[in-house]
Scaffold this active site. Structure first.
Site, PDB file in Angstrom:
ATOM      1  N   GLU A   9      -6.514  -7.652  -0.321  1.00 40.61           N
ATOM      2  CA  GLU A   9      -6.986  -7.624   1.067  1.00 40.61           C
ATOM      3  C   GLU A   9      -8.420  -7.130   1.122  1.00 40.61           C
ATOM      4  OE1 GLU A   9      -4.561  -5.390   3.766  1.00 40.61           O
ATOM      5  OE2 GLU A   9      -2.660  -6.135   2.916  1.00 40.61           O
TER       6      GLU A   9
ATOM      7  N   GLU B 250       0.836  -1.205   0.000  1.00 44.65           N
ATOM      8  CA  GLU B 250       0.000   0.000   0.000  1.00 44.65           C
ATOM      9  C   GLU B 250       0.873   1.258   0.000  1.00 44.65           C
ATOM     10  OE1 GLU B 250      -2.394  -0.651   3.485  1.00 44.65           O
ATOM     11  OE2 GLU B 250      -3.720  -2.069   2.476  1.00 44.65           O
TER      12      GLU B 250
END
Length: 487
Positions: free
Chosen positions: A406, A274
Site C-alpha cells: 500500500e 498491518e
C-alpha cells in the site's frame, strides 16, 4: 370435412395468416446438438464453469444431483452459454453428477466431477515455474481493490463502504490503464458460518473466487490476503491471544488454500495485513513481535500443508505493522519447506502529514513544491530513497523480493486556485517518486485505491464504469513504473 379444414389451414399459412399454429414443427427437423465438452472438473469448493451448447431445435437439460445446479433447464434453438454451478464438497470423496441434454431425438450426457475436501494432496508444480524473484520481475505495477471485499459482512459486505460490486469490466479497465497486478484485501471472519470449526460460507468463497477469476483470466497477477477483518488478528499480537488467533488463522488459511489450490502462479497469498497493538504504532515489544511472527509462520505452514500447487505457491509475509523500519530491525522470516518462494510486504505512507492526515495536514511534498508551502522536515526524497534501499539490503539481497502492498496520498480537494493546482501536481509527483524508487530497489508497488476520488480520497477509477477518475495520479504511477525491475 376434416380434409377441407386441413386444406384451409395450409392455404392460410401460405398467405401468412395464423389459424391454428403455423410454426415449424421440431419433430420434422433432423435434430443437431453440439456440446462444447464431454466433462467438467471442479475443485472441492463452490465453483462455476460455463458450458456452450448449440442446437437447431428446442432443448432440455437436467442434473442428476442437487449439488450440481444449472442456470437453465430448457431453451430454444441457437447457441447458449450455460452456467454449471457446484456447491462445496464437504466430504473427503470425489463425487460425480450427470447432466443430460436432450434436443429432439438427440441425447448427450456431460460428466461433472468434483474433488473431495482433502486437506493435503500430492505436490504439483504445473504452472508454478516462477520463484519469487522471477515473479517479482513479471509484476510491473500493482493496484488495490480497496474498501471492497475486506468490508465485514456485518458492515454490509462488499458494497457496505460505498463502492460498487466488483465486475470483470472494472478489472479489465484497471489492466488497460497499465496495471498487471491487483491486491485483493479480503475479510473472512465475519463470513464464518460455523464458529465451532471456523467454516467459511460457501457463497463467500465462491464470490471471492469470481473476483480472483476476473484477474487471473485476464492475465493479471492477484494477491489475496486476510485484511483488517474486524481486527480479530490484526490488533492482537499478544501472548493472551496467540493460541486462539493461530487456531483460527490455520483454519481459515487451510480453507482458502484448498479453495484456490488449483490456480497457477498468477495467484499469490498474503498471510495478514498491518498487525500491531490496537492504536499503538511504536516499536513492537518482544512479545508483540514474537506473536506477530507466529501468525506469519502459521500462515505458511497451513498453505503448504494443503499440497497441490500450493506446495510451490509464492507467499507473502508482513513486517510488524508493515513498517519498513520495524521490519529491518526486528523481522525474522518464517521457515519454509520450499526455497525461494517467499516475499516480504511493507507499506509506505510517509510523511503521514501529507499522505493521510485529513485535518491540518500538509498540502505539498517534494523538492519542486516547497516553494509553494511547507513540505515537512522528514519523509522527503532522500528519506524515501533510504527507506527502500534498506529494504533491498535487508530483504531483496537476501533472496526475499518485496511487495509495497500500500501507498498513496489523499486528495485535498477543498483547496482552490493555485494551491489546488500545485497540490495535485505534488501528489502526482509523490506517487511517481514512490513507484520509481521502489522499483529501483526491487520492490513491487501496489497503489492504495479506496474507491472515491473526491476530498480526502485516493480513488483513480470509477468503480461502476471503470472510467479513469484521476488521470493525473494515474499518469504519475505509470510514468514511475517505467523503471525496470533491476534483477
Amino acid at each position: 370435412m376434416m380434409n377441407n379444414l386441413k386444406l384451409l389451414s395450409i392455404v392460410v399459412c401460405f398467405l401468412g395468416i395464423s389459424l391454428f399454429s403455423c410454426s415449424s414443427d421440431d419433430s420434422k427437423v433432423e435434430a443437431e446438438l453440439v456440446v462444447a465438452k464431454e466433462s467438467l472438473s471442479f475443485g472441492n469448493g463452490a465453483e462455476m464453469q460455463k458450458l456452450a451448447i448449440k442446437s437447431n431445435v428446442d432443448w432440455q437439460m437436467s442434473s442428476s444431483e442437487s449439488w450440481c445446479v444449472l442456470s437453465a433447464s430448457s431453451g430454444k434453438s441457437g447457441t447458449h452459454q450455460i452456467e454449471v454451478n457446484v456447491t462445496a464438497n464437504a466430504t473427503n470423496d470425489t463425487r460425480q453428477a450427470v447432466v443430460t441434454i436432450i434436443a429432439g431425438s438427440v441425447k448427450k450426457a456431460l460428466i461433472i466431477a468434483q474433488e473431495g475436501n482433502v486437506d493435503n494432496i500430492p505436490a504439483d508444480q504445473t504452472g508454478m515455474s516462477s520463484d519469487a524473484k522471477t515473479l517479482a520481475a513479471k509484476m510491473k505495477l500493482g493496484w488495490n481493490l480497496g474498501n471492497t471485499l475486506e468490508v465485514p459482512f456485518t458492515s454490509g459486505g462488499e458494497t457496505g463502504w460505498g463502492n460498487e460490486k466488483t465486475t470483470e469490466a472494472l478489472i479489465k479497465a484497471v489492466k488497460a490503464a497499465g496495471f498487471n497486478a491487483i491486491r485483493i484485501p479480503c475479510a473472512w471472519d465475519s463470513y464464518i458460518e460455523d464458529p465451532s470449526n471456523y467454516t467459511i460460507k460457501a457463497s463467500w468463497l465462491a464470490r471471492v473466487k469470481e473476483v480472483v477469476d476476473y484477474c487471473v483470466s485476464n492475465d493479471v497477477y492477484a494477491i489475496l490476503n486476510i485484511h483488517w477483518d474486524g481486527g480479530w488478528l490484526e490488533t492482537n499480537p499478544t501472548y493472551a491471544k496467540q493460541e486462539v488467533v493461530n487456531k483460527k488463522q490455520a483454519a481459515l488459511w487451510t480453507q482458502i488454500a484448498v479453495q484456490f489450490r488449483n490456480y497457477d502462479e498468477h495467484l499469490l497469498f498474503a498471510g495478514t495485513n498491518e498487525v500491531h497493538v490496537e492504536n499503538v504504532y511504536t516499536e513492537p515489544t518482544t512479545e508483540n513481535n514474537t506473536v506477530q511472527q507466529s501468525y506469519n509462520q502459521t500462515f505458511v505452514d497451513a498453505v503448504r500443508a494443503t499440497g497441490g500447487k500450493n506446495a510451490y505457491r509464492n507467499l507473502i509475509v508482513q513486517t510488524y505493522n508493515t513498517n519498513i523500519g520495524y521490519g529491518v530491525k526486528f523481522m525474522k522470516m518464517p521457515t519454509d519447506n520450499v526455497s525461494n518462494r517467499m516475499f516480504v510486504e511493507v507499506h509506505y505512507y510517509d510523511p503521514y502529514d501529507f499522505t493521510l492526515k485529513e485535518e491540518g495536514g500538509l498540502n505539498y511534498w517534494g523538492e519542486p513544491y516547497k516553494q509553494y508551502g511547507a513540505v515537512g522536515s522528514w519523509g522527503q526524497e532522500a528519506d524515501l530513497d533510504a527507506a527502500f534501499a534498506s529494504v533491498k539490503t535487508n530483504f531483496v539481497d537476501k533472496g526475499y523480493p518485496a511487495i509495497l502492498g500500500e501507498f498513496g496520498a489523499i486528495k485535498r480537494a477543498t483547496l482552490t486556485g493555485d494551491a489546488l493546482t500545485h497540490h495535485l501536481e505534488s501528489r502526482a509527483y509523490y506517487v511517481k517518486q514512490v513507484v520509481s524508487t521502489a522499483k529501483k530497489y526491487g520492490v513491487v508497488p501496489f497503489y492504495w485505491d479506496n474507491g472515491p476520488s473526491g476530498n480526502n480520497a485516493m480513488g483513480i477509477f470509477n468503480r461502476a464504469t471503470g472510467a479513469v477518475s484521476d488521470q493525473q495520479i494515474l499518469n504519475g504511477l505509470v510514468e514511475g513504473s517505467a523503471v525496470n525491475y533491476p534483477f
